[in-house]
Design a protein around this motif. Structure first.
Motif, PDB file in Angstrom:
ATOM      1  N   HIS A  46      14.634  58.485  81.942  1.00  0.00           N
ATOM      2  CA  HIS A  46      15.849  57.696  82.197  1.00  0.00           C
ATOM      3  C   HIS A  46      17.100  58.386  81.689  1.00  0.00           C
ATOM      4  O   HIS A  46      18.161  58.257  82.276  1.00  0.00           O
ATOM      5  N   ALA A  47      16.954  59.179  80.637  1.00  0.00           N
ATOM      6  CA  ALA A  47      18.150  59.854  80.103  1.00  0.00           C
ATOM      7  C   ALA A  47      18.678  60.883  81.101  1.00  0.00           C
ATOM      8  O   ALA A  47      19.885  61.091  81.205  1.00  0.00           O
ATOM      9  N   ILE A  48      17.765  61.501  81.816  1.00  0.00           N
ATOM     10  CA  ILE A  48      18.196  62.501  82.801  1.00  0.00           C
ATOM     11  C   ILE A  48      18.868  61.815  83.983  1.00  0.00           C
ATOM     12  O   ILE A  48      19.949  62.201  84.429  1.00  0.00           O
ATOM     13  N   PHE A  49      18.215  60.761  84.482  1.00  0.00           N
ATOM     14  CA  PHE A  49      18.766  60.111  85.671  1.00  0.00           C
ATOM     15  C   PHE A  49      20.067  59.380  85.357  1.00  0.00           C
ATOM     16  O   PHE A  49      20.910  59.209  86.223  1.00  0.00           O
ATOM     17  N   LEU A  66      22.399  60.576  83.733  1.00  0.00           N
ATOM     18  CA  LEU A  66      23.477  61.563  83.861  1.00  0.00           C
ATOM     19  C   LEU A  66      23.557  62.136  85.268  1.00  0.00           C
ATOM     20  O   LEU A  66      24.384  62.991  85.543  1.00  0.00           O
ATOM     21  N   ALA A  67      22.637  61.728  86.149  1.00  0.00           N
ATOM     22  CA  ALA A  67      22.629  62.276  87.503  1.00  0.00           C
ATOM     23  C   ALA A  67      22.658  61.125  88.509  1.00  0.00           C
ATOM     24  O   ALA A  67      21.629  60.740  89.065  1.00  0.00           O
ATOM     25  N   PRO A  68      23.811  60.560  88.725  1.00  0.00           N
ATOM     26  CA  PRO A  68      23.898  59.388  89.626  1.00  0.00           C
ATOM     27  C   PRO A  68      23.431  59.719  91.036  1.00  0.00           C
ATOM     28  O   PRO A  68      22.821  58.874  91.710  1.00  0.00           O
ATOM     29  N   SER A  69      23.692  60.952  91.486  1.00  0.00           N
ATOM     30  CA  SER A  69      23.285  61.283  92.850  1.00  0.00           C
ATOM     31  C   SER A  69      21.763  61.245  92.962  1.00  0.00           C
ATOM     32  O   SER A  69      21.208  60.753  93.953  1.00  0.00           O
ATOM     33  N   ALA A  70      21.080  61.737  91.936  1.00  0.00           N
ATOM     34  CA  ALA A  70      19.617  61.703  91.962  1.00  0.00           C
ATOM     35  C   ALA A  70      19.128  60.256  91.916  1.00  0.00           C
ATOM     36  O   ALA A  70      18.191  59.887  92.638  1.00  0.00           O
ATOM     37  N   SER A  71      19.763  59.434  91.095  1.00  0.00           N
ATOM     38  CA  SER A  71      19.354  58.030  91.031  1.00  0.00           C
ATOM     39  C   SER A  71      19.541  57.348  92.372  1.00  0.00           C
ATOM     40  O   SER A  71      18.671  56.591  92.832  1.00  0.00           O
ATOM     41  N   LEU A  72      20.665  57.648  92.993  1.00  0.00           N
ATOM     42  CA  LEU A  72      20.934  57.039  94.305  1.00  0.00           C
ATOM     43  C   LEU A  72      19.871  57.481  95.303  1.00  0.00           C
ATOM     44  O   LEU A  72      19.365  56.671  96.099  1.00  0.00           O
ATOM     45  N   THR A  73      19.518  58.751  95.253  1.00  0.00           N
ATOM     46  CA  THR A  73      18.485  59.243  96.160  1.00  0.00           C
ATOM     47  C   THR A  73      17.165  58.528  95.903  1.00  0.00           C
ATOM     48  O   THR A  73      16.436  58.185  96.844  1.00  0.00           O
ATOM     49  N   VAL A  74      16.862  58.306  94.634  1.00  0.00           N
ATOM     50  CA  VAL A  74      15.636  57.576  94.305  1.00  0.00           C
ATOM     51  C   VAL A  74      15.670  56.211  94.984  1.00  0.00           C
ATOM     52  O   VAL A  74      14.702  55.786  95.633  1.00  0.00           O
ATOM     53  N   THR A  75      16.775  55.527  94.865  1.00  0.00           N
ATOM     54  CA  THR A  75      16.894  54.191  95.450  1.00  0.00           C
ATOM     55  C   THR A  75      16.727  54.245  96.964  1.00  0.00           C
ATOM     56  O   THR A  75      16.000  53.447  97.563  1.00  0.00           O
ATOM     57  N   ILE A  76      17.413  55.208  97.585  1.00  0.00           N
ATOM     58  CA  ILE A  76      17.352  55.298  99.058  1.00  0.00           C
ATOM     59  C   ILE A  76      15.925  55.586  99.501  1.00  0.00           C
ATOM     60  O   ILE A  76      15.388  54.935 100.414  1.00  0.00           O
ATOM     61  N   VAL A  77      15.307  56.559  98.844  1.00  0.00           N
ATOM     62  CA  VAL A  77      13.935  56.901  99.210  1.00  0.00           C
ATOM     63  C   VAL A  77      13.040  55.684  99.056  1.00  0.00           C
ATOM     64  O   VAL A  77      12.212  55.379  99.922  1.00  0.00           O
ATOM     65  N   GLY A 137      16.979  66.072  87.815  1.00  0.00           N
ATOM     66  CA  GLY A 137      16.716  64.803  88.482  1.00  0.00           C
ATOM     67  C   GLY A 137      16.049  65.006  89.822  1.00  0.00           C
ATOM     68  O   GLY A 137      15.050  64.355  90.149  1.00  0.00           O
ATOM     69  N   PHE A 138      16.560  65.951  90.594  1.00  0.00           N
ATOM     70  CA  PHE A 138      16.001  66.127  91.938  1.00  0.00           C
ATOM     71  C   PHE A 138      14.617  66.767  91.876  1.00  0.00           C
ATOM     72  O   PHE A 138      13.741  66.432  92.679  1.00  0.00           O
TER      73      PHE A 138
END
Lengths: 108, 297, 634
Positions: free
Chosen positions: C282-285, C287-298, C231-232
């Motif tokens: 989407h399947a990767i993100f 499973l990776a909530p931290s990466a999704s959250l980072t996407v949102t913040i960015v 994700g990252f």
């Protein structure tokens, strides 16, 4: 008697080696080489008698053939070198060293 | 049998010292021709040993091949490049004598040590093998078991002969000048600066000796340098000093024509082709004959 | 793979020729580049054909897919075995599904209009053959990117669009600033490429394949660490390509390229590749909530930063570029929200592609009219001389601020609503972004088209030719009406491909979120109108407002990157250079001189004298014989 013949052969061979090393005239060097070949022939013939096998004599015969061929080519080379360099001193033939000025004269 | 062995030993003990002496002479004589002759003698003595070693075929081959042809080639080569060339045996390479001594004596010691006890047990002798004759026995081997080696060796000899011819061959770099061209040139030279039309004198002509080392003499005792063979010049043969040759020649000329002097000599010189002497060209003719005739070569 | 092939064989024949989508523009690019100046005359025609033919094909494909059942719409067209290796292989295969066909339509549709516009815009440029060739190259690469069925093939397109972008930003090579901007874009994008490359490498080590199907299928069994790393790394790739903070700095400089390039590559298509990547993964993100959250913040940060920069720049293209950043931030937020936002991300992406292309082409028309001028302070009152451009631009303006019933209204409001559902903070940030968007767009709108004319006497503005106005009008109409057309349909269409939630989306819906959003927009518009309704001075004085100065300076991020990365990089390089010179080179020279000296000593043996050689041979023989004799004797 075999040992004496063999010792004579060894002595002849060593004299030939000495000739190759100390002489500067390629003709004499060739003669020394012939001497060494003859020493080997003597050993072959001696062994032929000691073992009762004519193979040694046949070998000596082949050595003679080779010696004749070798002399023909070698002397032709000497003549060619003499024709271009006007000298046959083997110490003058140092082209192979690659050092500048090593050749005694131009081959051209 | 006892007589045979005794004869055998006698032959060996007579021949072996001779062989060693000839070998040393071969290696150590200063003059090349002496070395070659010593080697010839050595070959003959070795042939004698072969004969006593029950190898009559090799005895004959040794005499014919080595003494007869190989040594002849050596002498022939020597003739091409100078039969009297002598070599200074003084060593020029630093430390080479030591290397030679170590090499030769070390090798001699090791070889003698190695072969002295190499053959154990009684000698078998070749009586059985030579039963049908020595040459027949060898021939059976050479043409059966060693047939391939024999063919290869014969091919090698052919190649060696061709190789020697190629090595001795030189490329012609200028068009060949035949008799017609040479004659035309000679006449041109005569027409332009009065060069002699006649053939060049050979060495020894009008000289004190008829040795090939003596140059010919032209009119007025001029030395014709190019009458000496080039090979002799290259080899550095020492001709006698010119003065030594000229004075007797002049004397001879004076004796031939006591009253005529120079005029008689001139007539003699212009004789060969019956060419009339040119009135003003006498001196120049003499000079031309005596001078370097490079232009003609 | 086998089963997918069977699907492809059962699918209508139109899918079998889908490779033409890529082949046609590629062929046009090759022809234009190879034929040389002979092709100058036909370059615009060939160029337009190179993108119009794929458009026709894409429309046919869409119609075919609409006629198919939902389960058989996604088709993998395997073209050939690209590479094979022990334990697997990579096939060159195109994935045509609900997501990629929308992208293909956006690329070819907007692309065709922009190409037609370029025929007029670049008519007098001596390098227009090269321009059309490179644009076609870009189209081909972009289509490879969105049609790829594996991350590896996607990477090919990813690099291809990067290359085309580099070449087109630096199209006017004689300008030093353009060359530098191209280089900057390329370098910054390389950082992102590294992320994508790392992700692909990880996929191959973990799953032995980079196919979307295979990766999605095996994701669940990959543990907890792998999805986060993937994700990252994918996020890093998306950051650079989609110009998100802090890898956004190249986008503003990229405006050095011709305006059609900015419209197509740096607004409508290429910069959305990062969003596409995240939605596709989407399947990767998931499973990776931290990466999704980072996407949102960015995304949220980028909305704000982009809007701030956009509100302060005076260069019309840079304002639009900052606006692109900001809008891409919306897409990022939506993509980061996961299933609730994925469809809206694509929706807003399509809407933004249309209205931002419209705005850029309008800006290009303005520049064309004023002789290449980009400074808004010397525009003004252009509505009188550029009526059609003004009208079309107004459509785009309404769409971007989210005026009700326009395309931006539907797509953006859905995102804001989803953000409010996710968390209050995100929602507020997006609403503030919407207000700022309205502010800077109103400023741009008023400064350019209204007020007193501030251009020099020798500038004679004139309306562009009809070949440039026509695409503007089409895009303006699409900006207004596209939202209504797609609003109800797109969620259901995309659901099989990206697994989004389907929620009710009526045309008019009054919820508190939409009221907040509309209020924010109104506030922004009013503020802009109040600030810029007065006629601007002909020579405006330099501002002293620190907020404005910071924004005009792009918040100092360029300087920060310079100090944090570029300068240390230079220092490291020179240090390595010094090591190279003084340690490695000196060492190698030392080895060389040692060898030289040793060989000089050895050379003495090679005197060329035959007798010394013979002596050596004899001594050697003695030694060998001695060894033999001693060996036997012992």
């Amino acid at each position: 008697m075999t040992s004496e013949y063999l010792i004579l052969s060894a002595v002849l061979f060593c004299i030939g080696v000495g000739g190759v090393l100390i002489r500067r005239n390629p003709l004499v060097i060739f003669m020394s080489i012939e001497l060494m070949l003859n020493a080997a022939n003597l050993a072959l013939v001696t062994f032929a008698r000691a073992r009762g096998d004519l193979g040694g004599q046949a070998g000596a015969f082949f050595v003679m053939v080779c010696a004749a061929a070798e002399v023909v080519v070698g002397l032709a080379i000497i003549v060619t070198v003499f024709r271009s360099k006007r000298s046959i001193d083997i110490d003058d033939m140092t082209l192979l060293s690659g050092a500048p000025g090593a050749e005694g004269g131009s081959l051209a | 049998m006892i007589a045979m062995i005794a004869l055998d030993a006698l032959t060996f003990w007579v021949s072996a010292p001779l062989i060693v002496i000839f070998a040393l002479l071969t290696v150590l004589s200063r003059k090349t021709v002496h070395a070659a002759l010593s080697l010839c003698a050595l070959m003959v003595a070795l042939g004698v040993l072969y004969a006593s070693l029950q190898a009559p075929f090799l005895f004959v081959a040794q005499i014919i091949v080595y003494t007869g042809s190989v040594m002849m080639i050596f002498l022939f080569t020597m003739m091409l490049i100078g039969i009297d060339s002598a070599e200074d045996l003084k060593e020029t390479l630093a430390g080479h004598r030591v290397v030679t001594a170590v090499g030769v004596f070390g090798l001699a010691g090791l070889l003698v040590f190695a072969v002295a006890g190499a053959v154990n047990g009684p000698e078998v002798g070749l009586e059985e093998a030579n039963a049908a004759g020595n040459a027949v026995g060898i021939a059976e081997l050479v043409f059966s078991r060693y047939a391939f080696a024999f063919e290869v060796a014969s091919a090698m000899v052919v190649v060696a002969a061709i190789g020697a011819m190629i090595l001795a061959h030189t490329e012609r770099l200028s068009p060949r000048r035949r008799q017609r061209e040479l004659l035309e040139e000679r006449l041109r030279d005569w027409a332009s600066d009065g060069a002699d039309l006649g053939p060049r004198p050979g060495p020894g002509v009008y000289a004190r000796h008829n040795s090939i080392e003596y140059p010919a003499l032209g009119p007025h005792d001029a030395v014709v340098a190019e009458s000496i063979s080039e090979t002799l010049v290259v080899r550095g043969s020492q001709s006698p000093p010119v003065s030594e040759m000229v004075a007797p020649a002049r004397l001879a000329a004076a004796q031939v024509a006591p009253g005529g002097g120079a005029a008689t000599a001139q007539t003699a010189q212009t004789g060969p082709l019956g060419r009339p002497p040119r009135a003003a060209g006498t001196a120049s003719t003499a000079r031309a004959i005596g001078a370097d005739r490079k232009d003609r070569r | 793979m086998l089963s997918l092939d069977i699907i492809a064989m059962q699918a209508p024949v139109i899918f079998q020729v889908s490779w033409l989508l890529i082949a046609v523009p590629l062929l046009v690019a090759a022809v234009l580049l190879l034929v040389g100046d002979h092709a100058n005359g036909v370059a615009p025609l060939l160029g337009v054909a190179g993108v119009a033919i794929p458009l026709g094909l894409a429309v046919t494909l869409l119609v075919t897919m609409l006629n198919l059942g939902e389960q058989s719409r996604a088709v993998t067209v395997s073209l050939y075995e690209w590479m094979s290796f022990v334990g697997g292989g990579v096939s060159f295969a195109l994935l045509i599904d609900q997501l990629s066909i929308l992208f293909v339509l956006l690329i070819t549709g907007v692309g065709t209009l922009i190409f037609i516009y370029s025929c007029g815009y670049m008519a007098d440029d001596p390098g227009r053959r090269r321009f059309f060739a490179l644009m076609n190259l870009f189209i081909a690469a972009m289509l490879v990117l969105v049609l790829a069925d594996s991350y590896l093939l996607l990477f090919v397109g990813w690099e291809g669009v990067g290359l085309a972008s580099y070449l087109l930003i630096g199209f006017w090579q004689h300008k030093v600033s353009a060359s530098l901007a191209a280089k900057k874009a390329f370098m910054v994008n390389k950082v992102g490429d590294l992320g994508l490359f790392a992700a692909i490498a990880l996929m191959f080590t973990q799953f032995g394949s980079s196919d979307f199907h295979a990766v999605n299928a095996r994701m669940d069994s990959s543990g907890s660490v792998v999805p986060v790393i993937m994700g990252f790394t994918l996020l890093l790739a998306a950051l650079a390509k989609s110009a998100q903070v802090p890898l956004h700095t190249w986008l503003l400089d990229a405006m050095e390229g011709p305006t059609p390039v900015s419209a197509l590559i740096h607004a409508a298509t290429m910069v959305t590749a990062g969003i596409y990547l995240i939605v596709r993964s989407h399947a990767i993100f998931a499973l990776a909530p931290s990466a999704s959250l980072t996407v949102t913040i960015v995304g949220a940060v980028t909305i704000f930063v982009g809007a701030w920069i956009g509100a302060t720049k005076d260069d019309i293209k840079k304002v639009l570029a900052a606006s692109t950043m900001s809008q891409l931030g919306y897409l990022m937020v939506a993509a980061g929200l996961g299933p609730v936002g994925a469809a809206f991300a694509i929706f807003h992406l399509l809407a933004h592609g249309v209205f931002k292309a419209n705005l850029f082409l309008g800006a290009g028309s303005v520049m064309h009219a004023t002789g290449g001028e980009t400074d808004m302070r010397v525009f003004g009152r252009l509505r009188r001389v550029l009526p059609w451009t003004c009208l079309a631009f107004f459509c785009g303006y309404l769409a971007i601020i989210g005026f009700p019933l326009t395309s931006g209204f539907y797509s953006k409001d859905h995102i804001i609503a989803a953000a409010f559902e996710q968390s209050m903070v995100t929602g507020v940030a997006l609403a503030v972004g919407a207000a700022l968007t309205a502010l800077y767009m109103t400023r741009l709108w008023l400064l350019t088209f209204f007020g007193a004319s501030r251009w020099d006497e020798d500038v004679k503005p004139h309306e562009s030719s009809s070949i440039m106005v026509f695409p503007l009008v089409i895009l303006g109409l699409a900006s207004l009406g596209g939202g209504v057309a797609l609003n109800a349909w797109i969620q259901g269409w995309l659901q099989p491909a990206i697994g989004n939630d389907v929620i009710a989306a009526p045309l008019i819906e009054l919820t508190w979120q939409s009221e907040v959003a509309f209020g924010a927009v109104t506030l922004g518009v009013l503020t802009g109108w109040l600030l810029y309704r007065r006629p601007l001075a002909v020579q405006p004085s330099a501002t002293t407002n620190p907020l404005v100065r910071a924004g005009a300076n792009e918040l100092g991020l360029n300087q920060a990157i310079d100090a944090l990365i570029v300068r240390p990089g230079w220092a490291l390089t020179s240090a390595v250079g010094a090591v190279e010179t003084h340690v490695i080179e000196a060492g190698i020279d030392g080895i060389g001189s040692c060898a030289t000296r040793a060989s000089q000593q050895l050379h003495r043996m090679q005197g060329g004298n035959v007798r010394s050689y013979a002596g050596v041979v004899v001594i050697g023989t003695v030694i060998v014989v001695a060894a033999l004799v001693i060996g036997i004797w012992l």
